[in-house]
Scaffold this motif. Structure first.
Motif, PDB file in Angstrom:
ATOM      1  N   SER A  27       9.157   6.061  -7.277  1.00 38.53           N
ATOM      2  CA  SER A  27       9.755   7.395  -7.164  1.00 38.53           C
ATOM      3  C   SER A  27      11.066   7.419  -7.934  1.00 38.53           C
ATOM      4  CB  SER A  27      10.016   7.732  -5.693  1.00 38.53           C
ATOM      5  OG  SER A  27      10.892   8.835  -5.572  1.00 38.53           O
ATOM      6  N   LEU A  28      11.196   8.373  -8.835  1.00 39.95           N
ATOM      7  CA  LEU A  28      12.436   8.502  -9.586  1.00 39.95           C
ATOM      8  C   LEU A  28      13.586   8.916  -8.681  1.00 39.95           C
ATOM      9  CD1 LEU A  28      11.084  10.253 -12.796  1.00 39.95           C
ATOM     10  CD2 LEU A  28      12.156   7.996 -12.697  1.00 39.95           C
ATOM     11  N   ALA A  29      13.310   9.829  -7.749  1.00 42.37           N
ATOM     12  CA  ALA A  29      14.364  10.290  -6.848  1.00 42.37           C
ATOM     13  C   ALA A  29      14.883   9.134  -6.000  1.00 42.37           C
ATOM     14  CB  ALA A  29      13.832  11.417  -5.968  1.00 42.37           C
ATOM     15  N   GLU A  30      13.961   8.345  -5.435  1.00 39.28           N
ATOM     16  CA  GLU A  30      14.382   7.213  -4.620  1.00 39.28           C
ATOM     17  C   GLU A  30      15.064   6.143  -5.468  1.00 39.28           C
ATOM     18  OE1 GLU A  30      11.644   5.572  -1.842  1.00 39.28           O
ATOM     19  OE2 GLU A  30      10.686   7.502  -1.467  1.00 39.28           O
ATOM     20  N   ASP A 202      -3.533  13.078  -5.672  1.00 42.68           N
ATOM     21  CA  ASP A 202      -2.506  12.933  -4.639  1.00 42.68           C
ATOM     22  C   ASP A 202      -1.982  14.315  -4.279  1.00 42.68           C
ATOM     23  OD1 ASP A 202      -0.178  12.559  -3.176  1.00 42.68           O
ATOM     24  OD2 ASP A 202       0.542  10.876  -4.379  1.00 42.68           O
ATOM     25  N   GLY A 203      -2.354  14.777  -3.084  1.00 41.15           N
ATOM     26  CA  GLY A 203      -1.823  16.039  -2.586  1.00 41.15           C
ATOM     27  C   GLY A 203      -0.817  15.851  -1.471  1.00 41.15           C
ATOM     28  N   GLY A 204      -0.696  14.615  -0.977  1.00 43.16           N
ATOM     29  CA  GLY A 204       0.272  14.327   0.068  1.00 43.16           C
ATOM     30  C   GLY A 204       0.067  15.114   1.349  1.00 43.16           C
ATOM     31  N   GLY A 205      -1.134  15.678   1.549  1.00 44.75           N
ATOM     32  CA  GLY A 205      -1.392  16.500   2.721  1.00 44.75           C
ATOM     33  C   GLY A 205      -0.799  17.892   2.623  1.00 44.75           C
ATOM     34  N   LYS A 206      -0.250  18.237   1.453  1.00 45.46           N
ATOM     35  CA  LYS A 206       0.416  19.532   1.291  1.00 45.46           C
ATOM     36  C   LYS A 206      -0.333  20.475   0.362  1.00 45.46           C
ATOM     37  CE  LYS A 206       4.879  17.580   2.423  1.00 45.46           C
ATOM     38  NZ  LYS A 206       6.324  17.521   2.134  1.00 45.46           N
ATOM     39  N   ARG A 207      -1.222  19.926  -0.447  1.00 38.54           N
ATOM     40  CA  ARG A 207      -2.095  20.739  -1.299  1.00 38.54           C
ATOM     41  C   ARG A 207      -3.466  20.092  -1.314  1.00 38.54           C
ATOM     42  NH1 ARG A 207       0.792  21.804  -6.907  1.00 38.54           N
ATOM     43  NH2 ARG A 207      -0.944  23.246  -7.146  1.00 38.54           N
ATOM     44  N   HIS A 208      -4.469  20.913  -1.654  1.00 39.66           N
ATOM     45  CA  HIS A 208      -5.830  20.406  -1.658  1.00 39.66           C
ATOM     46  C   HIS A 208      -5.971  19.259  -2.651  1.00 39.66           C
ATOM     47  CE1 HIS A 208      -7.343  23.437   0.995  1.00 39.66           C
ATOM     48  NE2 HIS A 208      -6.933  24.422   0.230  1.00 39.66           N
ATOM     49  N   ALA A 209      -6.580  18.173  -2.197  1.00 37.10           N
ATOM     50  CA  ALA A 209      -6.838  17.006  -3.044  1.00 37.10           C
ATOM     51  C   ALA A 209      -7.921  16.184  -2.367  1.00 37.10           C
ATOM     52  CB  ALA A 209      -5.565  16.170  -3.223  1.00 37.10           C
ATOM     53  N   ALA A 210      -8.628  15.401  -3.173  1.00 40.58           N
ATOM     54  CA  ALA A 210      -9.646  14.515  -2.608  1.00 40.58           C
ATOM     55  C   ALA A 210      -8.971  13.487  -1.716  1.00 40.58           C
ATOM     56  CB  ALA A 210     -10.423  13.838  -3.726  1.00 40.58           C
ATOM     57  N   LEU A 211      -9.586  13.187  -0.589  1.00 35.64           N
ATOM     58  CA  LEU A 211      -8.991  12.258   0.369  1.00 35.64           C
ATOM     59  C   LEU A 211      -9.376  10.816   0.116  1.00 35.64           C
ATOM     60  CD1 LEU A 211      -9.276  14.329   3.662  1.00 35.64           C
ATOM     61  CD2 LEU A 211      -7.299  14.029   2.158  1.00 35.64           C
ATOM     62  N   ARG A 212     -10.067  10.556  -0.969  1.00 33.99           N
ATOM     63  CA  ARG A 212     -10.382   9.186  -1.368  1.00 33.99           C
ATOM     64  C   ARG A 212     -10.443   9.143  -2.889  1.00 33.99           C
ATOM     65  NH1 ARG A 212     -15.345   8.438  -3.471  1.00 33.99           N
ATOM     66  NH2 ARG A 212     -16.940  10.023  -3.085  1.00 33.99           N
ATOM     67  N   PRO A 213     -10.209   7.988  -3.485  1.00 30.21           N
ATOM     68  CA  PRO A 213     -10.369   7.873  -4.944  1.00 30.21           C
ATOM     69  C   PRO A 213     -11.828   8.065  -5.344  1.00 30.21           C
ATOM     70  CG  PRO A 213      -9.103   6.031  -4.055  1.00 30.21           C
ATOM     71  CD  PRO A 213      -9.706   6.740  -2.881  1.00 30.21           C
ATOM     72  N   ALA A 272     -10.146   4.802 -18.562  1.00 30.60           N
ATOM     73  CA  ALA A 272     -10.283   3.927 -17.393  1.00 30.60           C
ATOM     74  C   ALA A 272      -9.795   4.613 -16.128  1.00 30.60           C
ATOM     75  CB  ALA A 272      -9.495   2.642 -17.610  1.00 30.60           C
ATOM     76  N   GLY A 273      -8.873   5.571 -16.265  1.00 32.02           N
ATOM     77  CA  GLY A 273      -8.319   6.224 -15.092  1.00 32.02           C
ATOM     78  C   GLY A 273      -7.853   7.633 -15.391  1.00 32.02           C
ATOM     79  N   VAL A 274      -8.018   8.507 -14.410  1.00 32.20           N
ATOM     80  CA  VAL A 274      -7.522   9.882 -14.473  1.00 32.20           C
ATOM     81  C   VAL A 274      -6.770  10.112 -13.172  1.00 32.20           C
ATOM     82  CG1 VAL A 274      -8.102  12.319 -14.708  1.00 32.20           C
ATOM     83  CG2 VAL A 274      -9.538  10.589 -15.817  1.00 32.20           C
ATOM     84  N   TYR A 275      -5.491  10.523 -13.262  1.00 29.03           N
ATOM     85  CA  TYR A 275      -4.631  10.610 -12.093  1.00 29.03           C
ATOM     86  C   TYR A 275      -4.031  12.010 -11.995  1.00 29.03           C
ATOM     87  CZ  TYR A 275      -5.061   5.597 -12.730  1.00 29.03           C
ATOM     88  OH  TYR A 275      -5.573   4.324 -12.918  1.00 29.03           O
ATOM     89  N   LEU A 276      -4.353  12.701 -10.913  1.00 29.64           N
ATOM     90  CA  LEU A 276      -3.935  14.084 -10.721  1.00 29.64           C
ATOM     91  C   LEU A 276      -2.892  14.155  -9.610  1.00 29.64           C
ATOM     92  CD1 LEU A 276      -4.407  17.067 -11.453  1.00 29.64           C
ATOM     93  CD2 LEU A 276      -6.212  17.124  -9.721  1.00 29.64           C
ATOM     94  N   MET A 277      -1.686  14.602  -9.941  1.00 27.38           N
ATOM     95  CA  MET A 277      -0.610  14.733  -8.966  1.00 27.38           C
ATOM     96  C   MET A 277      -0.461  16.193  -8.563  1.00 27.38           C
ATOM     97  SD  MET A 277       1.700  13.610  -7.019  1.00 27.38           S
ATOM     98  CE  MET A 277       1.808  11.888  -7.507  1.00 27.38           C
ATOM     99  N   ARG A 278      -0.675  16.472  -7.267  1.00 28.85           N
ATOM    100  CA  ARG A 278      -0.541  17.824  -6.733  1.00 28.85           C
ATOM    101  C   ARG A 278       0.533  17.918  -5.649  1.00 28.85           C
ATOM    102  NH1 ARG A 278      -4.194  21.628  -7.536  1.00 28.85           N
ATOM    103  NH2 ARG A 278      -4.063  22.390  -5.384  1.00 28.85           N
ATOM    104  N   ASN A 279       1.036  16.778  -5.189  1.00 28.28           N
ATOM    105  CA  ASN A 279       2.033  16.781  -4.120  1.00 28.28           C
ATOM    106  C   ASN A 279       3.332  17.403  -4.632  1.00 28.28           C
ATOM    107  OD1 ASN A 279       3.882  16.244  -2.104  1.00 28.28           O
ATOM    108  ND2 ASN A 279       3.296  14.102  -1.849  1.00 28.28           N
ATOM    109  N   PRO A 280       3.755  18.558  -4.082  1.00 32.04           N
ATOM    110  CA  PRO A 280       4.959  19.224  -4.605  1.00 32.04           C
ATOM    111  C   PRO A 280       6.219  18.381  -4.443  1.00 32.04           C
ATOM    112  CG  PRO A 280       4.196  20.267  -2.567  1.00 32.04           C
ATOM    113  CD  PRO A 280       3.127  19.317  -2.989  1.00 32.04           C
ATOM    114  N   ASP A 281       6.227  17.466  -3.468  1.00 34.92           N
ATOM    115  CA  ASP A 281       7.417  16.631  -3.279  1.00 34.92           C
ATOM    116  C   ASP A 281       7.646  15.688  -4.457  1.00 34.92           C
ATOM    117  OD1 ASP A 281       7.698  17.808  -0.814  1.00 34.92           O
ATOM    118  OD2 ASP A 281       6.850  16.126   0.321  1.00 34.92           O
TER     119      ASP A 281
END
Length: 288
Positions: A27-30, A202-213, A272-281
């Motif tokens: 985390s950049l903020a942390e 990654d929705g962090g429980g705040k936006r719709h996202a798959a719950l498993r890879p 090899a990988g596709v990573y979708l970030m949806r967590n607003p935090d």
């Protein structure tokens, strides 16, 4: 040292400390908070420190270890897959880091390590500190540090890219993937994904996202087909090309807010990988 010299000595180390803390914490903020805590300690000790660089690395490492241990319960309760906060650079800028050293896959591999293993591995294998310096920084014996490094290296070796992909080749893969996804071209998507490719949202429980890879090209294609069926297209909204964690990626402006899409190339002209970030935090630092 006088006050000006104290500030200059710290600022000379700040970029390196921030890079270390980001890899430790994801985390950049942390990371910036940890470096700021190191600064506060520096203001009280700067004039009595013989080797500012070593002292600041030691303090920052220990602060990050403390943060990781404190966040263990929170991380375990995280809803759905966890991804690091995206490290975003404009495509016009030269990459600040080697892609393989900040890639999402590499940072996820670090997540498998204990806080102490992670610190040892990063200080020795990424930041080129010798074992004696690492032992001093972490308050451990040198034999213990060597053992921690060997254990960490074994966990990380399979995930850390062992190949080099040009930015041009990676950008072509990312562009082709988005075109195929937008058109719903299933065969093109299959041809662009490695057989064992992964997709993590990654929705962090705040936006719709798959719950498993999603694991394997067939799993990923089925998810994309489902998104297209529900939304009319896979990712509606405006797209902006950027570099995310060293490789080409996209910022997407959708109706429910921004998200990022990061692509990780393999060494065979596939993804090899596709990573979708949806967590607003984790999206508060998107470039304007």
């Amino acid at each position: 040292m006088d006050e000006t010299a104290d500030i200059e000595a710290f600022e000379a180390q700040r970029p390196r400390l921030t890079r270390l803390a980001y890899r430790m914490l994801g985390s950049l903020a942390e990371a910036e908070d940890a470096v700021q805590d190191a600064w506060l300690r520096w203001t009280r000790a700067g004039r009595d420190v013989a080797d500012p660089a070593a002292w600041l690395v030691r303090v920052t490492s220990r602060l990050c270890i403390d943060r990781l241990r404190a966040a263990k319960t929170q991380r375990e309760a995280y809803r759905g897959p966890w991804l690091p906060e995206p490290l975003i650079e404009e495509l016009t800028e030269d990459p600040v880091e080697r892609a393989e050293d900040v890639s999402v896959a590499f940072l996820l591999a670090l997540e498998r390590l204990s806080p102490l293993e992670r610190a040892v591995f990063l200080l020795h294998d990424v930041f080129d500190e010798d074992y004696g310096a690492v032992a001093e920084a972490l308050g451990r014996t040198e034999p213990a540090v060597r053992q921690l490094a060997a254990r960490a290296r074994a966990h990380v070796s399979e995930a850390r890219p062992r190949f080099s992909v040009s930015q041009e080749a990676a950008a072509r893969l990312a562009t082709a993937f988005m075109e195929a996804a937008t058109k719903g071209d299933v065969e093109a998507l299959r041809s662009l994904l490695a057989e064992d490719a992964v997709m993590v949202t990654d929705g962090g429980g705040k936006r719709h996202a798959a719950l498993r890879p999603m694991i394997g090209r067939d799993d990923i294609v089925r998810l994309l087909q489902g998104l297209a069926w529900r939304n009319g297209q896979v990712w509606p909204g405006r797209l902006r090309a950027v570099r995310i964690n060293g490789y080409p990626g996209l910022i997407l402006e959708a109706a429910d807010g921004p998200m990022t899409l990061a692509f990780e190339p393999a060494d065979d002209e596939r993804l090899a990988g596709v990573y979708l970030m949806r967590n607003p935090d984790k999206l508060g630092r998107l470039p304007g």
